[in-house]
Design a protein around this motif. Structure first.
Motif, short mmCIF file in Angstrom:
data_model
loop_
_atom_site.label_atom_id
_atom_site.label_comp_id
_atom_site.label_asym_id
_atom_site.label_seq_id
_atom_site.Cartn_x
_atom_site.Cartn_y
_atom_site.Cartn_z
N ASP A 221 0.79 -1.24 -0.01
CA ASP A 221 -0.18 0.08 -0.19
C ASP A 221 0.70 1.27 -0.02
O ASP A 221 2.00 1.16 0.35
N LEU A 222 0.39 2.16 -0.29
CA LEU A 222 1.03 3.59 -0.49
C LEU A 222 1.32 4.13 1.07
O LEU A 222 2.38 4.51 1.55
N PHE A 223 0.11 4.13 1.75
CA PHE A 223 0.35 4.67 3.26
C PHE A 223 -0.43 3.82 4.05
O PHE A 223 -1.39 2.97 3.76
N THR A 224 -0.10 4.09 5.29
CA THR A 224 -0.72 3.22 6.62
C THR A 224 -1.96 3.91 6.72
O THR A 224 -2.11 5.02 6.12
N ALA A 225 -3.03 3.12 7.58
CA ALA A 225 -4.16 3.96 7.95
C ALA A 225 -3.83 5.25 8.42
O ALA A 225 -4.91 6.09 8.53
N ASP A 226 -2.81 5.47 9.36
CA ASP A 226 -2.68 6.62 9.96
C ASP A 226 -1.87 7.69 9.04
O ASP A 226 -1.15 8.85 9.76
N GLY A 227 -1.60 7.42 7.85
CA GLY A 227 -1.03 8.54 6.84
C GLY A 227 0.37 8.54 6.92
O GLY A 227 1.06 9.34 6.35
N LYS A 228 0.95 7.39 7.33
CA LYS A 228 2.56 7.24 7.15
C LYS A 228 2.81 6.60 5.76
O LYS A 228 2.12 5.57 5.41
N PRO A 229 4.00 6.73 5.53
CA PRO A 229 4.44 6.16 4.11
C PRO A 229 4.53 4.39 4.19
O PRO A 229 5.01 4.03 5.18
N ALA A 230 4.10 3.90 3.41
CA ALA A 230 3.95 2.64 3.36
C ALA A 230 4.66 1.89 2.25
O ALA A 230 4.83 0.62 1.98
N PHE A 231 5.02 2.83 1.09
CA PHE A 231 5.77 2.24 0.03
C PHE A 231 7.35 1.88 0.12
O PHE A 231 7.87 1.61 -0.91
N ASP A 232 7.89 1.66 1.26
CA ASP A 232 8.97 0.85 1.70
C ASP A 232 8.92 -0.48 2.34
O ASP A 232 9.84 -0.99 2.60
#
Length: 429
Positions: A221-232
């Motif tokens: 996913d691009l971001f976590t549910a709380d708006g943090k970067p998840a694309f790494d």
């Protein structure tokens, strides 16, 4: 007919953004505002309906709107997606915003978060009856509807049936492993090693818009549910590793071979590529440049798949400025533009995918297998964006992806650095 322009890199003019947000998104509405009165001039900014043919299409549609709003004048400002952000921020910061603004999927949070957009008088469950649920979500921010979809532009797998058959491949690839295997089998090089056919074209499409469906298909996913970067995440790194392996290990494609301008027409139409991750309007381009491939049923489609099915969903939504001088009429125009007549006309002009469910049975859709494929698989569609800082983040993907494809950084390093940079932009608010 004009080809669809991808929502390419934007330059978020920092000075304009500062001015925009420091002034409370443009201050009060211009003097002389008549509020909800159904008369006066509506200013509209659009990156679609471009060119002489697009302008004619929109003008014909607006005649219908004006027939029910005879005292309203619609003043249209045409632009491109490359210049759209600057025009939007400049108009808002100057205190004279457009009443109706067409913008891309992923753009709603950045503008809604700063109070630049007006909530629309419609509930999400109502929209779910008209549009696919995946199409509705990009127009929502903080539980409110700010944008109605007019058109979609999708990315998925496209292949030459005849070239696969020549290689004794009887069905399209089902996962990443098969996609790489097929790519190797379908690649052709001459005696000197020069590439003559890419087995898998991942470079002619915008690199971000190739990476993202691969990431989503791999479970990322691009971001976590709380708006943090998840694309790494490991899933995202795996997707970029896949792209890197296609180019550097499998040598199924070379830089410069399929990029726009390398040759006239789509590489798939020329036989310079056997498979690709590409835009739905490739079908329209092939109809224009190599119509026999369409007539002989040599073009097929497949979903990107590994951990889950995925296609990339971009598109254009219509919004209303929070400082519109004519909010009621502006909202009526937005609803009209998202309706069947304008939506169908806009999609026909650009070879794109209608957002409205009811248009699935239209002659345009039933005559375009690429658009049919997209509409039939919207339940597996994913959209970019999701955080207010997205317009600052999105332009950095290309360099990060290229650094891995060129071997300058590992996929892990490239995405970790990109995520750290993105977090800084998010923290700035």
């Amino acid at each position: 007919m004009r080809k669809t322009r991808t929502m390419g890199r934007l330059s978020l003019a920092a000075g304009l953004v500062v001015a925009l947000f420091a002034s409370g998104c443009g201050g009060p509405a211009p003097s002389g505002s008549d509020g909800d009165s159904d008369s006066g001039a509506i200013r509209m900014l659009t990156p679609i309906f471009e060119g002489a043919d697009g302008k004619q299409v929109l003008e014909e549609q607006l005649k219908t709107f004006k027939s029910s709003h005879p005292k309203v004048t619609v003043e249209v400002d045409y632009t491109s997606y490359g210049k759209l952000n600057e025009k939007l921020t400049t108009s808002i910061a100057s205190g004279r915003p457009y009443d109706v603004m067409l913008m891309g999927i992923g753009w709603i949070p950045p503008f809604a978060a700063k109070g630049a957009l007006a909530p629309l008088d419609v509930r999400r469950d109502e929209l779910g009856q008209r549009f696919n649920e995946r199409v509705v979500d990009p127009g929502i921010y903080d539980g409110k509807v700010y944008g109605l979809p007019i058109m979609l532009d999708t990315r998925f797998g496209i292949y030459r049936k005849d070239l696969l058959a020549e290689a004794n491949l009887t069905a399209p690839p089902r996962n990443f492993a098969e996609l790489r295997e097929y790519g190797r089998k379908l690649t052709r090089r001459d005696a000197s090693g020069k590439l003559t056919r890419a087995g898998l074209d991942i470079l002619s499409n915008d690199l971000r818009q190739t990476f993202l469906p691969l990431m989503w298909a791999n479970g990322g996913d691009l971001f976590t549910a709380d708006g943090k970067p998840a694309f790494d995440s490991p899933a995202a790194v795996g997707a970029l590793q896949f792209m890197t392996d296609v180019v550097r290990t499998d040598r199924s494609e070379d830089f410069g071979f399929t990029q726009p301008g390398a040759a006239s027409g789509p590489p798939l139409a020329q036989g310079r590529a056997a498979m690709m991750i590409g835009h739905n309007n490739v079908w329209q381009s092939i109809q224009e440049s190599a119509p026999d491939l369409i007539k002989q049923d040599k073009i097929g489609f497949f979903m990107i798949n590994n951990e889950r099915l995925a296609i990339f969903q971009g598109g254009t939504l219509a919004t209303v400025s929070a400082k519109s001088s004519h909010p009621g009429t502006a909202k009526a125009l937005v609803d009209f533009l998202a309706g069947p007549g304008p939506s169908l006309a806009a999609n026909q002009q650009r070879g794109n995918v209608p957002a409205l469910k009811e248009l699935a049975s239209s002659e345009y859709v039933t005559g375009n297998k690429s658009v049919q494929f997209a509409m039939q698989n919207l339940d597996a569609a994913y959209s970019e964006g999701g955080v207010p800082a997205w317009l600052e983040i999105r332009g950095d993907f290309k360099a990060a992806i290229e650094s891995a494809l060129l071997g300058k950084k590992t996929p892990q390093q490239a995405l970790a650095e990109l995520a750290a940079k993105a977090q800084v932009a998010i923290d700035k608010g």
